[in-house]
Design an enzyme around this catalytic site. Structure first.
Site, short mmCIF file in Angstrom:
data_model
loop_
_atom_site.label_atom_id
_atom_site.label_comp_id
_atom_site.label_asym_id
_atom_site.label_seq_id
_atom_site.Cartn_x
_atom_site.Cartn_y
_atom_site.Cartn_z
N THR A 156 7.11 -39.35 28.63
CA THR A 156 7.75 -38.09 29.03
C THR A 156 8.63 -37.46 27.95
O THR A 156 9.22 -36.41 28.18
CB THR A 156 8.63 -38.28 30.28
OG1 THR A 156 9.75 -39.12 29.95
CG2 THR A 156 7.84 -38.87 31.42
N ASN A 185 4.06 -46.59 20.03
CA ASN A 185 2.81 -45.95 19.59
C ASN A 185 1.88 -47.05 19.12
O ASN A 185 2.27 -48.22 19.03
CB ASN A 185 3.07 -44.90 18.51
CG ASN A 185 3.67 -45.48 17.26
OD1 ASN A 185 3.05 -46.31 16.60
ND2 ASN A 185 4.89 -45.08 16.93
N GLY A 190 12.87 -41.82 19.66
CA GLY A 190 13.08 -42.01 21.09
C GLY A 190 13.48 -43.42 21.47
O GLY A 190 14.23 -44.10 20.75
N ILE A 198 18.31 -48.31 27.95
CA ILE A 198 17.52 -49.51 28.29
C ILE A 198 17.82 -50.69 27.36
O ILE A 198 17.65 -51.84 27.75
CB ILE A 198 16.01 -49.16 28.32
CG1 ILE A 198 15.23 -50.15 29.18
CG2 ILE A 198 15.44 -49.05 26.91
CD1 ILE A 198 13.81 -49.71 29.50
N VAL A 220 8.45 -37.48 23.50
CA VAL A 220 7.61 -36.95 22.42
C VAL A 220 6.17 -36.70 22.90
O VAL A 220 5.54 -35.74 22.47
CB VAL A 220 7.61 -37.95 21.23
CG1 VAL A 220 6.63 -37.51 20.16
CG2 VAL A 220 9.00 -38.09 20.66
N ASP A 268 11.68 -46.05 21.52
CA ASP A 268 11.08 -47.00 20.57
C ASP A 268 12.06 -47.27 19.41
O ASP A 268 12.34 -48.43 19.07
CB ASP A 268 9.76 -46.40 20.07
CG ASP A 268 8.88 -47.37 19.31
OD1 ASP A 268 9.18 -48.58 19.31
OD2 ASP A 268 7.88 -46.90 18.72
N1 APR Z 1 16.98 -45.81 27.05
C1 APR Z 1 16.24 -45.30 28.07
N2 APR Z 1 15.45 -44.23 27.94
C2 APR Z 1 15.43 -43.61 26.74
C3 APR Z 1 16.17 -44.08 25.62
C4 APR Z 1 16.98 -45.23 25.82
N3 APR Z 1 17.72 -45.75 24.84
N4 APR Z 1 15.92 -43.26 24.56
C5 APR Z 1 15.06 -42.31 25.01
N5 APR Z 1 14.77 -42.52 26.30
C6 APR Z 1 13.87 -41.75 27.19
C7 APR Z 1 13.61 -40.31 26.83
O1 APR Z 1 14.66 -39.49 27.33
C8 APR Z 1 12.30 -40.04 27.55
O2 APR Z 1 12.53 -39.65 28.90
O3 APR Z 1 12.59 -42.34 27.13
C9 APR Z 1 11.61 -41.41 27.58
C10 APR Z 1 10.37 -41.52 26.74
O4 APR Z 1 10.49 -40.71 25.58
P1 APR Z 1 9.98 -41.16 24.13
O5 APR Z 1 10.85 -42.24 23.61
O6 APR Z 1 9.83 -39.92 23.32
O7 APR Z 1 8.52 -41.83 24.44
P2 APR Z 1 7.07 -41.18 24.63
O8 APR Z 1 7.10 -39.81 25.20
O9 APR Z 1 6.27 -42.23 25.34
O10 APR Z 1 6.55 -41.01 23.15
C11 APR Z 1 6.20 -42.15 22.41
O11 APR Z 1 7.63 -41.60 20.61
O12 APR Z 1 8.96 -42.33 18.93
C12 APR Z 1 7.84 -42.38 19.45
O13 APR Z 1 6.99 -44.42 18.54
C13 APR Z 1 7.07 -43.65 19.71
O14 APR Z 1 5.25 -42.41 18.86
C14 APR Z 1 5.82 -42.95 20.05
C15 APR Z 1 6.27 -41.80 20.94
#
Ligand code: APR
Length: 172
Positions: A118, A24, A32, A11, A120, A34
């Site tokens: 989906t 968060n 992830g 993304i 963490v 973020d």
């Molecule tokens: N582009 C698109 N999608 C991505 C990317 C990227 N660069 N990196 C990871 N993803 C996808 C993951 O594969 C997953 O399907 O984003 C989705 C959401 O995963 P997380 O990033 O773990 O987000 P979430 O489950 O909402 O957890 C949020 O994670 O790091 C932390 O600060 C954040 O504490 C918060 C938590």
């Protein structure tokens, strides 16, 4: 008519008006998507986020995109999955609605969402895709012509396929 579809991408590479961050409540970055967004945007992003925190679950905040190709980042805090009876579905739907409201207020015409909650946060992927598609469909129906493009971004093809199927089901 909004071009509404699922694509596979990092993304942080998308040149849309707004990308959505699965943040968060501190808005100070994490792992992830973020972590990837903060790394790509540069240090200015965390400084822009600091005064906007805390962000409660289900709400959203908007900042510039700084070094990203996207003009804006919309930071939303998805629910942690606790089994489904802690209001997770309503909170996840609110993430999509509140992010879309901020995009429209900023006159963004194109927006890209990751698969919020989906990773963490452990939300079951198919259920999260269904909620994303239904919340988005309802928002688009209430805001005709607000957006040219709305993308669900899968980080891998299997995630993209779930969002594509959820769009098809929501449209039928
Ligand atoms: N582009 C698109 N999608 C991505 C990317 C990227 N660069 N990196 C990871 N993803 C996808 C993951 O594969 C997953 O399907 O984003 C989705 C959401 O995963 P997380 O990033 O773990 O987000 P979430 O489950 O909402 O957890 C949020 O994670 O790091 C932390 O600060 C954040 O504490 C918060 C938590």
């Amino acid at each position: 008519m909004t071009d509404w579809r699922a694509v596979t991408a990092d993304i942080t590479t998308l040149a849309v008006d707004a990308i959505v961050n699965a943040a968060n409540g501190t808005l100070l970055g994490g792992g992830g998507v973020d972590g990837a967004i903060h790394r790509a945007a540069g240090r200015a992003l965390v400084e822009a986020c600091r005064p906007l925190a805390p962000c409660p679950t289900g709400e959203a905040r908007i900042t510039p995109g700084f070094r990203l190709p996207a003009a804006h980042v919309i930071h939303t805090v998805g629910p942690v999955w606790h089994g489904g009876s802690a209001g997770e579905a309503d909170l996840l739907a609110a993430c999509y609605r509140n992010s879309l409201d901020l995009a429209a207020n900023a006159a963004a015409r194109s927006i890209a969402f990751p698969a919020i909650s989906t990773g963490v946060y452990g939300y079951p992927k198919q259920e999260a895709a269904r909620i994303a598609a239904e919340a988005t469909r309802d928002w688009l129906a209430a805001h005709r012509d607000a957006l040219d493009t709305l993308l669900f971004v899968g980080f891998d093809a299997s995630s993209t396929a779930l969002y594509a199927a959820a769009i098809a089901a929501a449209e039928s």
